[in-house]
Design an enzyme around this catalytic site. Structure first.
Site, PDB file in Angstrom:
ATOM      1  N   ASP A 495       0.872  -1.174   0.000  1.00  0.00           N
ATOM      2  CA  ASP A 495       0.000   0.000   0.000  1.00  0.00           C
ATOM      3  C   ASP A 495       0.908   1.222   0.000  1.00  0.00           C
ATOM      4  OD1 ASP A 495      -2.740   1.354   0.932  1.00  0.00           O
ATOM      5  OD2 ASP A 495      -1.142   2.172   2.168  1.00  0.00           O
ATOM      6  N   TYR A 518     -13.753   2.816  -1.288  1.00  0.00           N
ATOM      7  CA  TYR A 518     -14.912   2.881  -2.200  1.00  0.00           C
ATOM      8  C   TYR A 518     -15.235   1.462  -2.617  1.00  0.00           C
ATOM      9  CZ  TYR A 518     -11.467   2.282  -5.967  1.00  0.00           C
ATOM     10  OH  TYR A 518     -10.467   1.803  -6.775  1.00  0.00           O
ATOM     11  N   HIS A 658      -4.311  27.489  -7.204  1.00  0.00           N
ATOM     12  CA  HIS A 658      -3.178  28.376  -6.899  1.00  0.00           C
ATOM     13  C   HIS A 658      -2.245  27.745  -5.865  1.00  0.00           C
ATOM     14  CE1 HIS A 658      -4.522  31.425  -9.619  1.00  0.00           C
ATOM     15  NE2 HIS A 658      -5.749  31.284  -9.134  1.00  0.00           N
ATOM     16  N   HIS A 701     -10.145   3.070 -12.864  1.00  0.00           N
ATOM     17  CA  HIS A 701     -11.017   2.431 -11.870  1.00  0.00           C
ATOM     18  C   HIS A 701     -12.083   1.571 -12.538  1.00  0.00           C
ATOM     19  CE1 HIS A 701      -9.128   5.707  -9.629  1.00  0.00           C
ATOM     20  NE2 HIS A 701      -9.192   4.872  -8.621  1.00  0.00           N
TER      21      HIS A 701
END
Length: 765
Positions: A495, A518, A658, A701
């Site tokens: 990971d 998810y 920015h 994905h």
């Protein structure tokens, strides 16, 4: 005194749901087998809470993918591209919306507020024909009731649902989503009526958007919505639950005055100022659900401190109206500490996962009612004391080095355009250079090798040999595909955060501390319990090995300090920015060692930079200042010819562009394809960006393989707003979760698209 849990993790203590979902998606098991795993998980969660003594137990917080997608299904708001023709929404349509299918892409996925959970963004417009198309909320309430557990059904509130949505493709960006309120409320009424008929006495609406900076028009929508629902809700106790931050004063006034609402829930962990609002005025006769147990971290509750807060609140709300709760759903924490057999005992005594937090909530409720468990409370006090004075928490040298950072902004000496010129002389890349984001597919064989090495079943020598072999394959594949800047594929990494945390001091690790990110994807956040330092180089050996296999530039791959922070469970005994600066110094050491080892391109991923952005505008500038500064610390010492890349994932960057420019990276690669190229609109609006930039050209994905033409079309859209000499071509994200039969053709098409456009640009000249 009553107790309540806002929501509970769905994956299961050993990720049972993850494995069942993936087996179903791979067509290895049936829909019935998946439903059985889900029903068993729900049943065990409800029974566990009932056994502990929780009074208000939630239902409908389980999900096969995402609770916002469940609401989209409930409302029948299926985008037309999925070919749904009405009726109850089944797995086919549901998972197509979540993951895409062979012919159409998935819906957009984005961060759930400032957490590492992602939700599926509803796509709405004036043409949507809403209909009651998923009876899940009612079915799960009945399911719990049949098991003898009376639950509180939980729905995403109608206003938050609309505020979290986006206009569908082809709908004006300025379309006022709140004008759809009148179309969705009739469906909410049907659901509420069915829940009442089934015997529900409470209902919980999650309205977390109330903690955001909302204008009066948006606040009025809450007033209108609940006034419209009032008669349908009559006879029910109605809880409006908020979480993740302080509730602003105006929103608090709106919430307190909502019609038909009998209970208000607040996050009192991240919303410390909310306690003052409640004390200054609390609406008479309403229940107060006090979220004093942290749903987003793994530290054991300071029960004595929580009890003091609760005693103060009891004086305001009244003894029979105060309910002890979690600060938010426990979805954002690990499931059960019982499964952590390898954790150091001292550190373990400082922790509480979801199952332990349920016990803490109940212990606080009992103590308030005069039945304090003295043994439990004194064990809690002892653990708090041990953590405060443990020598393993403090490292004076690290504290000193971090303190010495003050007074400099750690910028590189030369501006970015001069650096890019120096780098191009050294790297000699074509226009539209191609690269990937870092990881390559992690095959079952590769995972087996890592697992066996960890369990001491194979020698270090055999492990290194296997990993080198995998790196060689990945390098050869990229050379064969003719990619310009290579990666080693990260076969040695489990990971992107855990891999570094395991090699830094001040971190602890779990075996089963998984948290849903998810769908079926879970992450296992490390625990930062003490001061952070780097005892020895972490990636130099593997990056040098990979560079020795090719003449092309090989990227050194690091995770940035802000991402390590935001994707860890962070110590709560010092400000987050102090911990971040410590991590930045550790990564700086690694960057400089990679440069010394001859690595000329170094990527420092800040996938989660935006994720830590406070929800309230008034707190954002301070966060962005220290987060961007932390990134600059990592690479302020390298030569002009060393090219520093960074990568950012799912996020809405437009409002922080920015700050991204202020990071002063040489090249930034950024997620773009799944969010309808929203990112590009910033540049259309005239923001000048002088560094290299690679907006993702395809969505990794989804298993879908994009064609060369589709990718070329995407690159052309980018060329319309970005200079040719700064544009890079790359996928959206790392390829770890994909399979080689998807990755090879997708990358082949990506390189072909880049070459096609190079030819077109050359002939246009």
């Amino acid at each position: 005194m009553a107790s309540h849990i806002v929501g509970y993790p769905r994956m299961g203590p050993k990720r049972e749901l993850k494995f069942a979902l993936e087996s179903f998606w791979d067509r290895k098991s049936s829909a019935d087998a998946l439903k059985k795993v889900a029903a068993d998980l729900r049943s065990s969660i409800w029974k566990q809470m009932a056994h502990v003594g929780i009074k208000y137990i939630p239902s409908n917080t389980f999900s096969y993918y995402d609770q916002v997608l469940d609401t989209t299904a409930m409302l029948g708001a299926v985008p037309p591209r999925y070919g749904w023709n009405g009726g109850e929404i089944g797995f086919d349509t549901y998972f197509s919306m979540a993951r895409g299918n062979a012919s159409v892409p998935a819906m957009e996925m984005t961060k759930w507020f400032d957490t590492n959970y992602h939700f599926i963004v509803p796509e709405l417009g004036p043409e949507v024909n809403f209909s009651y198309a998923s009876h899940k909320a009612v079915d799960e309430y009945k399911e719990a009731k049949a098991l003898g557990v009376d639950t509180v059904p939980v729905l995403i509130g109608p206003v938050s649902y609309l505020l979290l949505s986006k206009p569908a493709k082809g709908v004006e960006k300025s379309f006022p989503l709140l004008c759809l309120l009148g179309k969705i409320l009739p469906i909410y009424k049907k659901v509420i009526s069915e829940l009442k008929a089934a015997g529900a006495s409470w209902i919980q609406f999650d309205e977390p958007t109330l903690v955001l900076d909302l204008d009066s028009h948006k606040l009025q929508a809450f007033t209108d919505a609940y006034a419209e629902l009032e008669s349908t809700l009559s006879g029910l106790n109605v809880l409006i639950e908020t979480y993740f931050a302080d509730i602003p004063t105006e929103a608090y006034k709106t919430l307190s005055a909502l019609k038909g609402v009998t209970a208000l829930g607040f996050d009192l962990v991240r919303g410390t100022k909310t306690v003052d609002l409640i004390k200054s005025h609390y609406p008479k006769g309403k229940y107060l659900f006090a979220g004093v147990v942290d749903g987003r971290n793994i530290w054991a509750n300071d029960l004595a401190a929580s009890l003091n807060i609760l005693n103060d609140l009891e004086a305001v709300a009244g003894k029979d109206k105060l309910v002890v709760s979690t600060s938010c759903s426990l979805l954002h924490t690990a499931v059960d500490l019982v499964n952590e057999t390898k954790l150091d005992q001292e550190i373990k005594s400082w922790l509480a996962f979801a199952a332990q937090k349920v016990v803490e909530v109940n212990a606080l409720a009992k103590a308030l009612a005069g039945h304090k468990d003295e043994v439990f409370f004194s064990a809690s006090a002892a653990a708090q004391a041990s953590r405060k004075c443990s020598p393993r928490v403090t490292n004076e040298a690290v504290q000193k080095a971090a303190a010495a950072l003050k007074g400099s902004d750690h910028r590189r000496a030369t501006n970015v355009s001069a650096r890019l010129d120096a780098q191009q002389k050294k790297l000699n890349l074509p226009i539209l250079p191609t690269t990937t984001i870092g990881s390559f597919p992690q095959t079952l064989e590769l995972r087996r090798v890592r697992r066996e090495y960890k369990a001491n079943k194979i020698s270090e020598e055999d492990y290194i040999k296997a990993i080198k072999e995998e790196i060689r394959k990945v390098v050869e594949l990229q050379e064969e595909l003719d990619i310009d800047v290579l990666v080693h594929g990260e076969p040695e990494r489990n990971d992107m955060v855990e891999y570094f945390g395991e090699q830094l001091s001040g971190f602890a690790f779990t075996v089963n501390g998984w948290v849903q990110s998810y769908g079926s994807r879970c992450v296992k956040p490390p625990i930062i319990y003490g001061d952070v330092s780097r005892p020895k180089p972490m990636t130099v050996f593997w990056s040098s090995t990979a560079q020795s296999m090719t003449a092309r530039p090989m990227k050194g791959m690091l995770t940035g300090p802000v991402t390590i922070l935001n994707w860890s469970f962070v110590r709560n005994d010092q400000p987050r920015h102090e911990t971040c600066y410590q991590i930045a110094l550790a990564i700086k050491d690694e960057v400089e060692d990679l440069e010394k080892a001859g690595i000329n391109v170094i990527q420092i991923d800040e996938a989660a930079l935006r994720e830590g952005l406070p929800l309230r505008k008034s707190e954002q500038a301070f966060y962005l200042d220290w987060a961007v500064h932390s990134f600059r610390i990592t690479n302020c010492g390298v030569q002009d010819t060393t090219q520093i890349h960074t990568h950012m994932c799912y996020s809405n960057f437009n409002d922080i562009i920015h700050s991204i420019i202020d990071m002063d990276a040489d090249v930034i690669t950024i997620e773009n394809s799944r969010s309808d190229e929203k990112l590009l609109s910033v540049f259309r609006e005239g923001v000048k960006y002088g560094a290299g930039i690679g907006p993702g050209v395809y969505d990794i994905h989804s298993p879908r393989i994009p064609s060369t033409e589709e990718i070329a079309d995407r690159i052309n859209k980018m060329l319309a707003v970005l200079e040719t000499n700064i544009l890079w071509v790359n996928p959206d994200c790392g390829l770890k979760t994909r399979k080689y039969p998807e990755v090879k053709p997708a990358l082949k098409n990506m390189v072909a698209a880049a070459k096609l456009l190079r030819t077109e640009l050359a002939s246009a000249k």
